[in-house]
Design an enzyme around this catalytic site. Structure first.
Site, PDB file in Angstrom:
ATOM      1  CB  SER A  46      -1.014  -0.167   1.261  1.00 52.18           C
ATOM      2  OG  SER A  46      -0.156  -0.155   2.147  1.00 52.18           O
ATOM      3  CD  GLU A 215      -6.499  18.461  13.505  1.00 49.54           C
ATOM      4  OE1 GLU A 215      -7.462  18.421  14.168  1.00 49.54           O
ATOM      5  OE2 GLU A 215      -5.263  18.177  13.861  1.00 49.54           O
ATOM      6  CG  HIS A 231      -0.918   4.090   4.285  1.00 54.34           C
ATOM      7  ND1 HIS A 231      -1.755   3.453   5.354  1.00 54.34           N
ATOM      8  CD2 HIS A 231      -0.620   2.862   3.601  1.00 54.34           C
ATOM      9  CE1 HIS A 231      -1.812   2.043   5.200  1.00 54.34           C
ATOM     10  NE2 HIS A 231      -1.130   1.773   3.900  1.00 54.34           N
TER      11      HIS A 231
END
Length: 276
Positions: A46, A215, A231
């Site tokens: 990934s 956020e 990631h």
């Protein structure tokens, strides 16, 4: 699983990439007489894989690598979320990748994150036995097709000690890959070391903008926010892709004419996430 079913699965896996590669291939060989563009085939997890609209702004370095390559090079990104060196092969994905490899191409091989999940028999490997054994299959497959394999140690996660020191998280897997590269005479890009040094330079606060830290309400895909230390967001993916391109130049796998923008900005706005 019968051989016929395995062959069918490999063909289905290869189909989307084969279709997307057709326009690029049309520029080489054939009536024009110009050489076929070389392809960089990515086998990985990934941290390298194509991301789609539902995951934005999560981004992987394989998505940003084309920004640093010249027109004579193209990317075939076979990396898939959650795969290890073992599961990528077991699912027929290496077979599908190698079906598209031509002499002179590169095969970039980055695994480690999911090989570490030894509690999962479908993915876990042991650094100095099964991990190396699976990686050898990628190396041998590329060389059998007169392509150049390039081993890439797994990019580091965002982990810091209390004193702000960037911490390695991949155990013995990077060292095992380094040892294999030396044994087999394979070009190695030590992305684990390069990224660890980069995260140290940026520090705990600076790296937040590189990873998928969001956020609440910042992204419709993550309404409650996100604190992902594995990631990337676009800036992180671009940074790792740039480091990868530079390393390919430093190792003389690619020539200066093969690359561009190594010292120029690549805006985050250039990253796009197609529909799945």
């Amino acid at each position: 699983m019968s051989l016929t079913r395995r062959q069918t699965a490999a063909a289905l896996l290869a189909l989307p990439l084969a279709l997307s590669a057709t326009p690029a291939l049309a520029h080489g060989g054939g009536g024009g007489g110009r050489p076929r563009p070389r392809t960089l085939h990515i086998a990985g997890d990934s941290t390298a894989a194509q991301k789609y609209a539902g995951a934005a702004p999560e981004t992987a370095w394989g998505m940003a690598l084309p920004f640093f390559l010249g027109r004579a090079l193209t990317v075939a990104n076979h990396a898939v979320n959650g795969r290890s060196s073992k599961s990528f092969i077991d699912e027929g994905r290496l077979t599908a990748l190698l079906d598209g490899v031509r002499p002179g191409d590169l095969v970039l091989i980055q695994f480690g994150h999911n090989d570490e999940k030894t509690e999962d028999p479908a993915r876990g490997t042991d650094p100095y036995t099964t991990y190396q054994e699976y990686l050898r299959q990628y190396v041998k497959g590329a060389r059998a097709r007169r392509a150049e394999p390039v081993l890439i140690t797994p990019v580091e996660r965002r982990r810091f000690a209390e004193d702000g020191t960037a911490k390695p998280t991949h155990g013995e897997y990077p060292a095992a890959m380094r040892a294999l590269a030396a044994e087999e005479g394979v070009t190695l890009i030590d992305m684990q070391a390069l990224s660890l040094a980069r995260w140290q330079e940026l520090g705990p606060v600076g790296t937040e903008a590189y990873f998928n830290w969001l956020e609440p309400g910042e992204s419709p895909n993550y309404p409650d926010g996100k604190q992902d230390n594995t990631h990337f967001r676009p800036d992180g993916a671009v940074d790792v892709a740039r480091a990868t391109a530079r390393a390919l130049l430093d190792e003389r796998v690619l020539a200066p004419r093969d690359l561009r923008r190594l010292d120029d900005p690549v805006p985050a706005a250039w990253i796009t996430w197609p529909q799945a």
